[in-house]
Design an enzyme around this catalytic site. Structure first.
Site, mmCIF file in Angstrom:
data_model
loop_
_atom_site.group_PDB
_atom_site.id
_atom_site.type_symbol
_atom_site.label_atom_id
_atom_site.label_comp_id
_atom_site.label_asym_id
_atom_site.label_seq_id
_atom_site.Cartn_x
_atom_site.Cartn_y
_atom_site.Cartn_z
ATOM 1 N N MET A 36 2.743 42.735 50.385
ATOM 2 C CA MET A 36 3.237 43.259 48.964
ATOM 3 C C MET A 36 1.942 43.478 48.519
ATOM 4 O O MET A 36 2.555 42.924 48.351
ATOM 5 C CB MET A 36 4.482 43.411 48.853
ATOM 6 C CG MET A 36 4.976 43.954 48.034
ATOM 7 S SD MET A 36 6.437 43.638 46.746
ATOM 8 C CE MET A 36 7.881 44.152 47.873
ATOM 9 N N ASP A 38 0.980 46.353 44.777
ATOM 10 C CA ASP A 38 1.896 47.364 44.166
ATOM 11 C C ASP A 38 2.640 48.451 44.400
ATOM 12 O O ASP A 38 3.268 49.094 45.564
ATOM 13 C CB ASP A 38 0.613 48.782 43.747
ATOM 14 C CG ASP A 38 -1.177 48.822 43.717
ATOM 15 O OD1 ASP A 38 -1.296 47.070 43.495
ATOM 16 O OD2 ASP A 38 -1.728 48.980 43.257
ATOM 17 N N PHE A 97 -2.876 54.812 50.333
ATOM 18 C CA PHE A 97 -2.565 54.232 48.632
ATOM 19 C C PHE A 97 -1.605 54.214 47.509
ATOM 20 O O PHE A 97 -0.703 55.218 48.294
ATOM 21 C CB PHE A 97 -3.976 53.762 48.447
ATOM 22 C CG PHE A 97 -5.219 52.480 48.945
ATOM 23 C CD1 PHE A 97 -5.060 52.601 49.963
ATOM 24 C CD2 PHE A 97 -6.490 52.720 48.055
ATOM 25 C CE1 PHE A 97 -6.290 52.049 50.372
ATOM 26 C CE2 PHE A 97 -7.034 51.914 48.664
ATOM 27 C CZ PHE A 97 -7.179 51.362 49.577
#
Length: 493
Positions: A36, A38, A97
Protein backbone atom coordinates in the site's frame (compact mmCIF):
# COMPACT_ATOMS: atom_id res chain seq x y z
CA UNK A 1 -14.14 -6.82 -16.27
CA UNK A 2 -10.60 -7.48 -17.45
CA UNK A 3 -8.53 -10.59 -16.78
CA UNK A 4 -6.07 -8.51 -14.73
CA UNK A 5 -8.81 -7.21 -12.49
CA UNK A 6 -10.37 -10.67 -12.13
CA UNK A 7 -7.00 -12.14 -11.21
CA UNK A 8 -6.31 -9.46 -8.60
CA UNK A 9 -9.74 -9.88 -7.02
CA UNK A 10 -9.37 -13.63 -6.77
CA UNK A 11 -5.86 -13.38 -5.37
CA UNK A 12 -6.62 -10.83 -2.63
CA UNK A 13 -9.57 -12.83 -1.30
CA UNK A 14 -7.45 -15.96 -0.93
CA UNK A 15 -4.42 -14.13 0.46
CA UNK A 16 -6.41 -12.16 3.03
CA UNK A 17 -7.65 -15.39 4.57
CA UNK A 18 -4.05 -16.34 5.47
CA UNK A 19 -3.35 -13.13 7.42
CA UNK A 20 -4.17 -13.32 11.16
CA UNK A 21 -6.03 -10.28 12.48
CA UNK A 22 -3.49 -9.79 15.27
CA UNK A 23 -0.77 -9.38 12.66
CA UNK A 24 -2.34 -6.10 11.55
CA UNK A 25 -2.85 -2.79 13.35
CA UNK A 26 -6.17 -2.67 15.16
CA UNK A 27 -7.20 0.84 14.10
CA UNK A 28 -5.12 1.76 11.04
CA UNK A 29 -6.02 0.56 7.56
CA UNK A 30 -3.48 -1.74 5.94
CA UNK A 31 -3.66 -3.23 2.43
CA UNK A 32 -5.84 -6.26 2.06
CA UNK A 33 -2.57 -7.99 1.16
CA UNK A 34 0.72 -6.94 -0.43
CA UNK A 35 1.76 -3.30 -0.80
CA UNK A 36 0.00 0.00 0.00
CA UNK A 37 1.03 3.59 -0.59
CA UNK A 38 -0.91 6.84 -1.24
CA UNK A 39 -4.56 7.21 -0.18
CA UNK A 40 -6.81 7.69 -3.22
CA UNK A 41 -10.44 8.64 -3.71
CA UNK A 42 -11.12 9.54 -0.06
CA UNK A 43 -14.82 10.34 -0.33
CA UNK A 44 -18.35 9.93 0.98
CA UNK A 45 -20.70 7.85 -1.14
CA UNK A 46 -24.13 6.39 -0.40
CA UNK A 47 -23.83 7.24 3.27
CA UNK A 48 -20.43 5.62 3.84
CA UNK A 49 -16.81 6.71 3.69
CA UNK A 50 -14.76 5.22 0.87
CA UNK A 51 -10.99 5.06 0.75
CA UNK A 52 -9.04 3.69 -2.18
CA UNK A 53 -5.26 3.27 -2.10
CA UNK A 54 -2.25 2.63 -4.28
CA UNK A 55 -1.95 -1.13 -4.23
CA UNK A 56 0.16 -4.02 -5.47
CA UNK A 57 -1.54 -7.15 -4.14
CA UNK A 58 1.06 -9.71 -5.19
CA UNK A 59 4.07 -8.67 -3.13
CA UNK A 60 5.10 -6.38 -0.26
CA UNK A 61 7.14 -4.18 -2.60
CA UNK A 62 5.99 -1.51 -5.04
CA UNK A 63 4.72 -2.93 -8.35
CA UNK A 64 2.29 -2.02 -11.15
CA UNK A 65 -0.24 0.08 -9.29
CA UNK A 66 -3.83 -1.07 -8.78
CA UNK A 67 -6.47 0.68 -6.68
CA UNK A 68 -7.32 -1.14 -3.47
CA UNK A 69 -10.64 -0.27 -1.84
CA UNK A 70 -12.26 -0.16 1.61
CA UNK A 71 -15.27 1.51 3.20
CA UNK A 72 -16.23 2.62 6.70
CA UNK A 73 -19.15 4.04 8.62
CA UNK A 74 -16.99 5.89 11.15
CA UNK A 75 -13.52 6.40 9.57
CA UNK A 76 -11.95 3.90 11.99
CA UNK A 77 -13.33 0.42 11.32
CA UNK A 78 -12.82 -0.45 7.64
CA UNK A 79 -14.35 -3.17 5.50
CA UNK A 80 -12.39 -4.38 2.48
CA UNK A 81 -14.07 -4.19 -0.92
CA UNK A 82 -12.80 -5.79 -4.15
CA UNK A 83 -9.85 -4.12 -5.83
CA UNK A 84 -11.40 -1.31 -7.88
CA UNK A 85 -8.96 -0.91 -10.80
CA UNK A 86 -6.07 -2.76 -12.38
CA UNK A 87 -3.55 -1.50 -14.99
CA UNK A 88 -5.31 -3.17 -17.91
CA UNK A 89 -5.50 -0.54 -20.68
CA UNK A 90 -2.81 0.74 -23.02
CA UNK A 91 -2.90 4.23 -21.46
CA UNK A 92 -2.48 2.85 -17.89
CA UNK A 93 -0.66 -0.44 -18.52
CA UNK A 94 2.23 0.62 -16.27
CA UNK A 95 0.08 1.77 -13.38
CA UNK A 96 -3.14 3.34 -12.18
CA UNK A 97 -1.49 6.09 -10.13
CA UNK A 98 -3.04 8.32 -7.48
CA UNK A 99 -6.30 10.20 -7.84
CA UNK A 100 -9.59 11.06 -6.21
CA UNK A 101 -13.35 10.56 -6.33
CA UNK A 102 -16.63 12.46 -6.37
CA UNK A 103 -20.29 11.78 -7.05
CA UNK A 104 -21.82 12.52 -10.45
CA UNK A 105 -25.19 14.22 -10.79
CA UNK A 106 -26.75 10.89 -11.79
CA UNK A 107 -25.61 9.25 -8.53
CA UNK A 108 -22.70 7.25 -9.89
CA UNK A 109 -19.24 7.54 -8.36
CA UNK A 110 -16.53 9.09 -10.52
CA UNK A 111 -12.89 8.07 -10.03
CA UNK A 112 -10.19 10.30 -11.52
CA UNK A 113 -6.65 8.94 -11.64
CA UNK A 114 -3.31 9.14 -13.41
CA UNK A 115 -2.69 6.50 -16.06
CA UNK A 116 0.96 5.63 -16.73
CA UNK A 117 2.28 4.34 -20.05
CA UNK A 118 6.00 3.78 -20.59
CA UNK A 119 7.06 4.34 -24.21
CA UNK A 120 10.39 3.67 -25.88
CA UNK A 121 11.45 6.77 -27.83
CA UNK A 122 13.36 6.68 -31.13
CA UNK A 123 16.54 7.28 -29.12
CA UNK A 124 15.90 4.08 -27.15
CA UNK A 125 15.13 6.03 -23.99
CA UNK A 126 12.10 4.90 -22.00
CA UNK A 127 9.74 7.77 -21.21
CA UNK A 128 6.87 7.57 -18.75
CA UNK A 129 3.79 9.34 -20.08
CA UNK A 130 1.26 10.35 -17.44
CA UNK A 131 -2.32 11.26 -18.34
CA UNK A 132 -5.51 11.83 -16.39
CA UNK A 133 -8.23 9.20 -16.75
CA UNK A 134 -11.68 8.47 -15.33
CA UNK A 135 -13.77 5.48 -14.33
CA UNK A 136 -17.40 5.31 -13.20
CA UNK A 137 -19.07 2.87 -10.82
CA UNK A 138 -21.54 2.01 -8.11
CA UNK A 139 -19.26 1.90 -5.07
CA UNK A 140 -17.96 -1.62 -5.81
CA UNK A 141 -17.49 -2.10 -9.56
CA UNK A 142 -16.03 0.51 -11.90
CA UNK A 143 -15.79 0.85 -15.66
CA UNK A 144 -13.10 2.93 -17.30
CA UNK A 145 -14.29 5.65 -19.68
CA UNK A 146 -14.14 4.67 -23.35
CA UNK A 147 -12.53 7.97 -24.34
CA UNK A 148 -9.71 7.89 -21.79
CA UNK A 149 -7.43 9.66 -21.22
CA UNK A 150 -9.46 12.81 -20.60
CA UNK A 151 -6.41 15.07 -20.10
CA UNK A 152 -3.17 14.54 -22.02
CA UNK A 153 0.10 16.42 -22.36
CA UNK A 154 -1.40 18.34 -25.31
CA UNK A 155 -3.72 20.03 -22.79
CA UNK A 156 -0.91 21.38 -20.62
CA UNK A 157 -0.20 25.12 -20.49
CA UNK A 158 2.98 26.63 -21.88
CA UNK A 159 5.98 25.92 -19.66
CA UNK A 160 4.54 22.79 -18.06
CA UNK A 161 6.41 19.48 -18.08
CA UNK A 162 4.74 16.68 -20.02
CA UNK A 163 6.21 13.74 -18.11
CA UNK A 164 5.55 14.46 -14.41
CA UNK A 165 1.84 15.28 -14.43
CA UNK A 166 -0.20 13.37 -11.86
CA UNK A 167 -2.44 12.89 -8.83
CA UNK A 168 -5.68 14.76 -9.69
CA UNK A 169 -7.93 15.91 -6.82
CA UNK A 170 -11.52 16.54 -7.96
CA UNK A 171 -14.47 18.40 -6.40
CA UNK A 172 -17.85 19.82 -7.40
CA UNK A 173 -18.66 23.49 -6.97
CA UNK A 174 -21.49 25.64 -8.32
CA UNK A 175 -22.65 22.93 -10.69
CA UNK A 176 -19.23 22.33 -12.26
CA UNK A 177 -16.35 19.93 -11.66
CA UNK A 178 -12.85 21.11 -10.85
CA UNK A 179 -9.54 19.33 -10.37
CA UNK A 180 -6.06 20.30 -9.31
CA UNK A 181 -3.13 18.20 -10.48
CA UNK A 182 0.60 18.25 -9.77
CA UNK A 183 3.17 19.06 -12.45
CA UNK A 184 6.95 19.37 -12.68
CA UNK A 185 8.34 21.87 -15.16
CA UNK A 186 11.29 21.06 -17.45
CA UNK A 187 13.57 22.98 -15.06
CA UNK A 188 12.50 20.71 -12.16
CA UNK A 189 10.10 23.00 -10.36
CA UNK A 190 6.72 22.09 -8.94
CA UNK A 191 3.41 23.72 -9.73
CA UNK A 192 -0.31 22.99 -9.30
CA UNK A 193 -2.60 23.24 -12.32
CA UNK A 194 -6.39 23.55 -12.30
CA UNK A 195 -8.84 22.10 -14.85
CA UNK A 196 -12.60 22.50 -15.16
CA UNK A 197 -15.44 20.42 -16.59
CA UNK A 198 -19.22 20.66 -16.96
CA UNK A 199 -19.79 16.90 -16.77
CA UNK A 200 -16.66 15.31 -15.26
CA UNK A 201 -15.56 13.79 -18.59
CA UNK A 202 -14.60 16.70 -20.88
CA UNK A 203 -11.96 18.84 -19.27
CA UNK A 204 -10.24 22.11 -20.17
CA UNK A 205 -7.27 23.89 -18.63
CA UNK A 206 -8.37 26.68 -16.30
CA UNK A 207 -5.33 28.22 -14.61
CA UNK A 208 -2.14 27.67 -12.65
CA UNK A 209 -3.05 27.77 -8.97
CA UNK A 210 0.47 28.19 -7.63
CA UNK A 211 4.13 27.89 -8.63
CA UNK A 212 6.80 26.60 -6.30
CA UNK A 213 9.43 29.03 -7.59
CA UNK A 214 12.15 26.59 -6.47
CA UNK A 215 11.31 26.91 -2.78
CA UNK A 216 10.16 23.48 -1.58
CA UNK A 217 11.61 20.50 -3.41
CA UNK A 218 10.91 19.68 -7.04
CA UNK A 219 7.77 17.80 -8.15
CA UNK A 220 4.69 18.63 -6.06
CA UNK A 221 2.70 15.41 -5.66
CA UNK A 222 -0.80 14.64 -4.39
CA UNK A 223 -2.39 18.11 -4.12
CA UNK A 224 -5.56 18.79 -2.17
CA UNK A 225 -7.27 22.18 -2.38
CA UNK A 226 -10.21 23.27 -0.23
CA UNK A 227 -11.74 26.07 1.86
CA UNK A 228 -11.38 25.97 5.64
CA UNK A 229 -12.71 28.51 8.12
CA UNK A 230 -12.68 31.38 5.64
CA UNK A 231 -9.25 30.52 4.24
CA UNK A 232 -8.13 28.50 1.22
CA UNK A 233 -5.80 25.57 1.91
CA UNK A 234 -3.41 23.76 -0.40
CA UNK A 235 -1.85 20.51 0.76
CA UNK A 236 0.86 18.92 -1.35
CA UNK A 237 3.79 16.53 -0.95
CA UNK A 238 7.03 17.86 -2.47
CA UNK A 239 9.75 15.47 -3.57
CA UNK A 240 13.47 16.06 -3.03
CA UNK A 241 13.20 18.74 -0.37
CA UNK A 242 16.12 20.44 1.33
CA UNK A 243 15.87 20.93 5.10
CA UNK A 244 14.88 24.27 6.62
CA UNK A 245 15.92 24.16 10.26
CA UNK A 246 13.34 21.94 12.01
CA UNK A 247 10.35 22.93 9.87
CA UNK A 248 11.10 20.85 6.77
CA UNK A 249 13.34 17.79 6.49
CA UNK A 250 15.31 16.24 3.63
CA UNK A 251 13.61 14.11 1.01
CA UNK A 252 9.88 13.77 0.51
CA UNK A 253 7.79 15.93 2.80
CA UNK A 254 4.37 17.41 3.34
CA UNK A 255 3.48 21.05 2.82
CA UNK A 256 0.45 23.07 3.93
CA UNK A 257 0.00 26.49 2.33
CA UNK A 258 -2.65 28.65 3.97
CA UNK A 259 -4.00 31.54 1.96
CA UNK A 260 -7.06 33.25 0.59
CA UNK A 261 -8.76 33.86 -2.75
CA UNK A 262 -8.80 37.35 -4.27
CA UNK A 263 -11.73 38.86 -6.14
CA UNK A 264 -10.71 36.94 -9.28
CA UNK A 265 -10.48 33.59 -7.49
CA UNK A 266 -6.68 33.53 -7.51
CA UNK A 267 -4.85 31.91 -4.61
CA UNK A 268 -2.82 34.28 -2.43
CA UNK A 269 -0.34 32.68 -0.03
CA UNK A 270 -0.21 33.73 3.62
CA UNK A 271 1.62 31.00 5.52
CA UNK A 272 3.59 27.83 4.72
CA UNK A 273 4.26 24.99 7.15
CA UNK A 274 4.87 21.26 7.38
CA UNK A 275 1.86 19.01 7.85
CA UNK A 276 3.59 16.28 9.87
CA UNK A 277 6.97 16.72 11.57
CA UNK A 278 7.68 13.05 12.12
CA UNK A 279 9.17 10.29 10.03
CA UNK A 280 6.22 8.58 8.35
CA UNK A 281 3.50 10.68 6.73
CA UNK A 282 2.92 11.47 3.06
CA UNK A 283 0.35 12.23 0.35
CA UNK A 284 -2.59 13.25 2.57
CA UNK A 285 -6.15 13.61 1.28
CA UNK A 286 -9.11 15.24 2.99
CA UNK A 287 -12.86 14.86 3.08
CA UNK A 288 -15.70 17.06 4.32
CA UNK A 289 -17.94 15.04 6.63
CA UNK A 290 -21.72 15.45 6.78
CA UNK A 291 -21.42 17.37 10.04
CA UNK A 292 -18.98 19.83 8.47
CA UNK A 293 -15.61 18.60 9.70
CA UNK A 294 -12.58 18.54 7.42
CA UNK A 295 -10.84 15.18 8.01
CA UNK A 296 -7.41 14.23 6.67
CA UNK A 297 -5.74 10.87 6.23
CA UNK A 298 -2.25 10.12 4.87
CA UNK A 299 0.07 7.27 4.01
CA UNK A 300 1.94 6.52 7.24
CA UNK A 301 5.19 5.66 5.57
CA UNK A 302 8.14 7.42 3.95
CA UNK A 303 9.76 6.58 0.59
CA UNK A 304 13.19 6.98 2.22
CA UNK A 305 12.40 4.54 5.03
CA UNK A 306 10.74 1.64 3.24
CA UNK A 307 13.65 -0.50 4.42
CA UNK A 308 12.08 -0.79 7.87
CA UNK A 309 9.81 -3.80 7.47
CA UNK A 310 8.95 -7.12 8.99
CA UNK A 311 9.93 -9.90 6.60
CA UNK A 312 7.27 -12.12 8.16
CA UNK A 313 4.44 -9.68 7.34
CA UNK A 314 2.31 -10.33 4.22
CA UNK A 315 1.45 -6.61 3.98
CA UNK A 316 3.39 -3.35 3.81
CA UNK A 317 2.13 0.16 4.44
CA UNK A 318 -0.67 1.61 6.55
CA UNK A 319 -2.78 4.74 6.66
CA UNK A 320 -2.57 7.30 9.43
CA UNK A 321 -5.30 7.68 11.98
CA UNK A 322 -7.88 10.12 10.54
CA UNK A 323 -7.38 13.68 11.77
CA UNK A 324 -9.80 16.57 12.12
CA UNK A 325 -8.09 19.71 10.87
CA UNK A 326 -8.83 23.30 11.84
CA UNK A 327 -6.99 26.62 11.89
CA UNK A 328 -5.73 28.74 14.77
CA UNK A 329 -3.73 31.95 14.24
CA UNK A 330 -3.41 31.00 10.57
CA UNK A 331 -1.73 27.69 11.43
CA UNK A 332 -2.88 24.12 10.96
CA UNK A 333 -4.31 22.26 13.97
CA UNK A 334 -4.76 18.47 13.84
CA UNK A 335 -6.56 16.19 16.28
CA UNK A 336 -7.60 12.53 16.09
CA UNK A 337 -11.19 12.21 14.88
CA UNK A 338 -13.60 12.30 17.78
CA UNK A 339 -14.97 8.89 16.81
CA UNK A 340 -11.97 7.44 18.65
CA UNK A 341 -13.92 7.92 21.89
CA UNK A 342 -16.35 5.20 20.78
CA UNK A 343 -13.44 2.74 21.09
CA UNK A 344 -12.38 3.76 24.59
CA UNK A 345 -12.11 0.95 27.08
CA UNK A 346 -10.55 1.07 30.52
CA UNK A 347 -9.54 4.55 31.72
CA UNK A 348 -6.51 5.07 33.95
CA UNK A 349 -5.61 8.44 35.43
CA UNK A 350 -2.74 9.69 37.57
CA UNK A 351 -2.48 13.30 38.78
CA UNK A 352 0.41 15.38 40.16
CA UNK A 353 2.98 12.59 39.85
CA UNK A 354 6.44 13.78 40.81
CA UNK A 355 9.07 12.48 38.38
CA UNK A 356 12.68 13.01 39.41
CA UNK A 357 14.42 10.09 37.73
CA UNK A 358 12.75 7.14 36.00
CA UNK A 359 9.32 5.83 36.90
CA UNK A 360 6.73 3.34 35.77
CA UNK A 361 3.12 3.76 36.86
CA UNK A 362 0.89 0.80 37.63
CA UNK A 363 -1.48 -0.13 34.79
CA UNK A 364 0.04 2.47 32.41
CA UNK A 365 1.04 0.12 29.62
CA UNK A 366 -0.15 -1.22 26.29
CA UNK A 367 0.15 -1.04 22.52
CA UNK A 368 -3.38 0.09 21.63
CA UNK A 369 -3.92 3.21 23.72
CA UNK A 370 -4.81 6.90 23.64
CA UNK A 371 -2.61 8.54 26.29
CA UNK A 372 -2.41 12.23 27.17
CA UNK A 373 0.45 13.55 29.33
CA UNK A 374 0.62 17.04 30.84
CA UNK A 375 4.07 18.03 32.09
CA UNK A 376 5.01 21.12 34.11
CA UNK A 377 7.75 22.41 36.37
CA UNK A 378 7.44 21.98 40.12
CA UNK A 379 7.69 25.75 40.72
CA UNK A 380 7.85 29.08 38.92
CA UNK A 381 11.36 28.40 37.61
CA UNK A 382 12.18 25.65 35.13
CA UNK A 383 12.88 22.57 37.27
CA UNK A 384 13.89 20.01 34.63
CA UNK A 385 16.08 19.80 31.53
CA UNK A 386 14.61 16.77 29.75
CA UNK A 387 11.50 14.63 29.84
CA UNK A 388 11.24 11.23 28.19
CA UNK A 389 8.39 8.81 27.51
CA UNK A 390 9.54 5.30 26.71
CA UNK A 391 6.97 2.95 25.14
CA UNK A 392 6.70 -0.40 23.34
CA UNK A 393 9.36 -1.49 25.81
CA UNK A 394 10.30 -5.07 26.62
CA UNK A 395 13.63 -4.31 28.26
CA UNK A 396 15.57 -4.55 25.01
CA UNK A 397 13.45 -2.96 22.30
CA UNK A 398 11.76 0.40 22.93
CA UNK A 399 10.94 3.75 21.32
CA UNK A 400 10.88 7.22 22.86
CA UNK A 401 9.42 10.70 22.81
CA UNK A 402 11.71 13.31 24.36
CA UNK A 403 11.15 16.96 25.26
CA UNK A 404 13.86 19.55 25.91
CA UNK A 405 12.15 22.54 27.55
CA UNK A 406 15.20 24.80 27.34
CA UNK A 407 15.51 24.39 23.56
CA UNK A 408 11.79 23.93 22.96
CA UNK A 409 12.40 20.74 20.95
CA UNK A 410 10.47 17.46 20.82
CA UNK A 411 12.22 14.39 19.42
CA UNK A 412 10.86 11.00 18.43
CA UNK A 413 13.27 8.07 18.28
CA UNK A 414 12.80 4.45 17.17
CA UNK A 415 16.42 3.39 16.69
CA UNK A 416 16.05 0.78 19.47
CA UNK A 417 12.68 -0.52 18.22
CA UNK A 418 14.18 -3.61 16.58
CA UNK A 419 15.13 -2.29 13.15
CA UNK A 420 18.27 -3.74 11.59
CA UNK A 421 18.48 -0.98 8.96
CA UNK A 422 20.46 2.27 9.28
CA UNK A 423 17.70 4.52 7.94
CA UNK A 424 15.91 7.53 9.43
CA UNK A 425 14.98 6.68 13.00
CA UNK A 426 14.84 10.13 14.62
CA UNK A 427 13.10 13.38 13.89
CA UNK A 428 12.85 16.64 15.82
CA UNK A 429 10.54 19.63 15.75
CA UNK A 430 10.51 22.99 17.50
CA UNK A 431 7.47 23.69 19.67
CA UNK A 432 6.06 26.65 21.56
CA UNK A 433 8.12 27.29 24.67
CA UNK A 434 5.69 27.57 27.58
CA UNK A 435 8.07 27.64 30.51
CA UNK A 436 8.28 23.87 30.77
CA UNK A 437 4.57 23.17 30.25
CA UNK A 438 3.74 20.77 27.44
CA UNK A 439 0.86 18.49 26.49
CA UNK A 440 1.68 15.26 24.66
CA UNK A 441 -1.00 12.93 23.30
CA UNK A 442 0.20 9.56 22.01
CA UNK A 443 -1.95 7.29 19.87
CA UNK A 444 -0.37 3.82 19.88
CA UNK A 445 -1.70 1.08 17.63
CA UNK A 446 0.53 -2.01 17.58
CA UNK A 447 2.88 -0.88 14.81
CA UNK A 448 2.75 2.91 14.96
CA UNK A 449 2.87 5.99 17.15
CA UNK A 450 1.26 9.35 16.35
CA UNK A 451 2.12 12.23 18.66
CA UNK A 452 -0.17 15.26 18.92
CA UNK A 453 1.63 18.14 20.64
CA UNK A 454 -0.17 20.91 22.55
CA UNK A 455 -3.66 20.01 21.35
CA UNK A 456 -2.54 19.38 17.80
CA UNK A 457 -0.34 22.39 17.11
CA UNK A 458 2.13 19.88 15.66
CA UNK A 459 2.01 16.17 14.90
CA UNK A 460 4.85 13.64 14.63
CA UNK A 461 4.20 10.15 13.22
CA UNK A 462 6.33 7.04 13.00
CA UNK A 463 6.02 3.37 12.24
CA UNK A 464 7.43 0.84 14.70
CA UNK A 465 7.53 -2.90 14.10
CA UNK A 466 8.44 -4.05 17.61
CA UNK A 467 6.87 -7.30 18.80
CA UNK A 468 3.41 -6.43 20.12
CA UNK A 469 4.18 -8.17 23.42
CA UNK A 470 6.44 -5.19 24.21
CA UNK A 471 3.88 -3.13 26.17
CA UNK A 472 6.01 -1.33 28.77
CA UNK A 473 5.66 2.44 29.27
CA UNK A 474 7.83 4.53 31.56
CA UNK A 475 8.71 8.17 32.22
CA UNK A 476 12.03 9.82 32.94
CA UNK A 477 13.16 13.31 33.90
CA UNK A 478 16.48 15.07 34.17
CA UNK A 479 15.69 17.26 37.16
CA UNK A 480 12.17 17.00 38.53
CA UNK A 481 8.72 17.75 37.19
CA UNK A 482 5.04 17.18 37.82
CA UNK A 483 3.02 15.04 35.45
CA UNK A 484 -0.63 14.20 34.86
CA UNK A 485 -1.47 11.12 32.78
CA UNK A 486 -4.79 10.01 31.37
CA UNK A 487 -4.85 6.80 29.35
CA UNK A 488 -7.63 4.93 27.58
CA UNK A 489 -7.21 1.42 26.31
CA UNK A 490 -8.49 1.17 22.73
CA UNK A 491 -10.79 -1.76 22.05
CA UNK A 492 -12.29 -3.05 18.84
CA UNK A 493 -16.08 -3.09 18.96
Amino acid sequence: MSNKLDKAREYEVKKEMTIPEQQRPAFHLTPRCGWMNDPNGFSSYKGEYHLFYQYYPYDTVWGPMHWGHAKSKDLITWEYLPVAMAPDEEYDKDGCFSGSATELEDGRQLLIYTGVNKVEEESGEIKEYQTQCVAVGDGVNYEKFGNNPVITSEMLPEGAGKYDFRDPKVWRENGRYYMVVGNKTPDRDGQILQYVSDDGFKWTYDKTVIKNNHRFGAMWECPDYFPLEGKQILLTSPQDMLPEELEFHNGNGTLCIIGSLDENGNFCEENCQAVDYGIDFYAPQTILTKDGRRVMIGWMQNWDTCGIRRDDFPWFGQMSFPREITLHNNKLIQRPVREIENYYGKRISRQNVLISDSASLSSIEGRCIDMTINVRSTGEDLSYRKFEVRFADNGKAYSTVEYDPEQGIVKIDRKHSGSRRAIVHQRRCRVANNGGDIKLRLILDRYSMELFINDGEQVMSMVILTDIKAEGISFKATGELLMDVEMYELERK
